[in-house]
Design an enzyme around this catalytic site. Structure first.
Site, PDB file in Angstrom:
ATOM      1  N   ALA A 211     -18.529  29.191  39.474  1.00 50.42           N
ATOM      2  CA  ALA A 211     -19.590  29.650  38.622  1.00 50.42           C
ATOM      3  C   ALA A 211     -20.287  30.990  39.059  1.00 50.42           C
ATOM      4  O   ALA A 211     -21.200  31.437  38.345  1.00 50.42           O
ATOM      5  CB  ALA A 211     -20.693  28.528  38.385  1.00 50.42           C
ATOM      6  N   TYR A 212     -19.841  31.233  40.052  1.00 55.69           N
ATOM      7  CA  TYR A 212     -20.090  32.497  40.728  1.00 55.69           C
ATOM      8  C   TYR A 212     -19.112  33.537  41.468  1.00 55.69           C
ATOM      9  O   TYR A 212     -19.099  33.899  42.542  1.00 55.69           O
ATOM     10  CB  TYR A 212     -21.336  32.231  41.857  1.00 55.69           C
ATOM     11  CG  TYR A 212     -21.937  33.653  42.736  1.00 55.69           C
ATOM     12  CD1 TYR A 212     -22.532  34.621  41.798  1.00 55.69           C
ATOM     13  CD2 TYR A 212     -22.050  33.717  43.983  1.00 55.69           C
ATOM     14  CE1 TYR A 212     -23.129  35.715  42.311  1.00 55.69           C
ATOM     15  CE2 TYR A 212     -22.587  34.685  44.585  1.00 55.69           C
ATOM     16  CZ  TYR A 212     -23.365  35.602  43.809  1.00 55.69           C
ATOM     17  OH  TYR A 212     -23.871  36.841  44.487  1.00 55.69           O
ATOM     18  N   ILE A 213     -18.150  33.686  40.487  1.00 58.13           N
ATOM     19  CA  ILE A 213     -16.711  33.706  40.894  1.00 58.13           C
ATOM     20  C   ILE A 213     -16.919  35.251  41.582  1.00 58.13           C
ATOM     21  O   ILE A 213     -16.123  35.664  42.688  1.00 58.13           O
ATOM     22  CB  ILE A 213     -15.617  33.793  39.931  1.00 58.13           C
ATOM     23  CG1 ILE A 213     -14.150  33.846  40.553  1.00 58.13           C
ATOM     24  CG2 ILE A 213     -15.851  34.506  38.550  1.00 58.13           C
ATOM     25  CD1 ILE A 213     -13.095  33.435  39.610  1.00 58.13           C
TER      26      ILE A 213
ATOM     27  N   ARG B  20     -33.954  36.702  42.412  1.00 55.31           N
ATOM     28  CA  ARG B  20     -32.496  36.689  41.785  1.00 55.31           C
ATOM     29  C   ARG B  20     -32.108  35.403  42.145  1.00 55.31           C
ATOM     30  O   ARG B  20     -31.479  34.784  41.185  1.00 55.31           O
ATOM     31  CB  ARG B  20     -31.645  37.676  42.958  1.00 55.31           C
ATOM     32  CG  ARG B  20     -30.208  37.462  42.551  1.00 55.31           C
ATOM     33  CD  ARG B  20     -29.512  38.697  43.125  1.00 55.31           C
ATOM     34  NE  ARG B  20     -27.925  38.529  42.985  1.00 55.31           N
ATOM     35  CZ  ARG B  20     -27.407  37.802  43.707  1.00 55.31           C
ATOM     36  NH1 ARG B  20     -27.940  36.941  44.716  1.00 55.31           N
ATOM     37  NH2 ARG B  20     -26.030  38.061  43.514  1.00 55.31           N
TER      38      ARG B  20
END
Length: 228
Positions: A135-137, A176
């Protein structure tokens, strides 16, 4: 503990907030002359507004900073998302800032440090390079690349009198992180407002504070860690 940092000249990128600001503040408290760079830094003679994703920007920043003893590479904001969500333009924009920003600025600073046979480059990378996340590729892939870059360069840089190091922070309480976890909460829970529920499985049930990462950075760039 005296870290013997007084009088050192340091450059910190991405220093307007979060980990970068915490590192800059901590170095200044130890007596360093601190130069900061960000897209929107606080005004001052030791601050430069710059977008390190642009061609030529790392070279311009290195010229502005002059000879430095410490470089902390921290500028980067890779968005969350899986393979089907992150398109090519997004990959390239994100990597131009963090992956190539770190590499290109390090190249410029390393050359100057090598001439003087001293200096420390510290890369703030991220734990996604160790614990891959689909999901954070884009971030996982970039961080793994920066880990390899840091290890490759740092494995030989001692011959030039330079230390090249990396820190892989886990989740840190920044704007962030909030944005990323809201995206995940939307995907996993169907409600972005429930993002704090995803903190439950973190170490100590919370994200780290930027100042906690800065404390590790201080030790690593100091002579107290001269053999690291």
């Amino acid at each position: 503990m005296d870290l013997n940092l007084a009088g050192r000249r340091a450059l910190v990128t991405g220093a307007s907030k979060g980990i970068g600001k915490a590192c800059a503040d901590a170095l200044a408290a130890e007596g360093c002359e601190v130069l900061v760079a960000a897209r929107h830094p606080a005004a001052g003679p030791n601050a430069k507004a710059i977008d390190l994703s642009q061609r030529g920007a790392p070279e311009a920043l290195a010229d502005w900073a002059g000879e430095i003893d410490i470089l902390i590479n921290n500028a980067g904001a890779i968005p969350g998302g899986d393979l089907l969500k992150i398109d090519e333009d997004t990959w390239r924009r994100a990597w131009d800032l963090k992956l190539f920003g770190y590499i290109n600025l390090s190249r410029q600073v390393y050359a100057s440090m090598k001439r003087r046979r001293r200096g420390v480059i510290l890369n703030i990378i991220g734990s996604a390079g160790e614990k891959m996340d689909a999901a954070y590729i884009a971030g996982s892939t970039a961080n793994a690349g920066l880990m390899a870059f840091t290890r490759a360069l740092g494995g030989a840089s001692h011959a030039d009198g330079i230390r090249v190091l990396g820190i892989n922070p886990g989740p840190v309480s920044t704007d962030r992180l909030t944005s990323l976890y809201k995206q995940r909460a939307e995907t996993l829970l169907g409600d972005a407002a429930r993002y704090q529920e995803l903190f439950a499985n973190m170490s100590f049930g919370r994200p780290a504070m930027p100042e906690e990462i800065a404390a590790s950075a201080l030790l690593l760039v100091s002579d107290r860690s001269a053999y690291t």
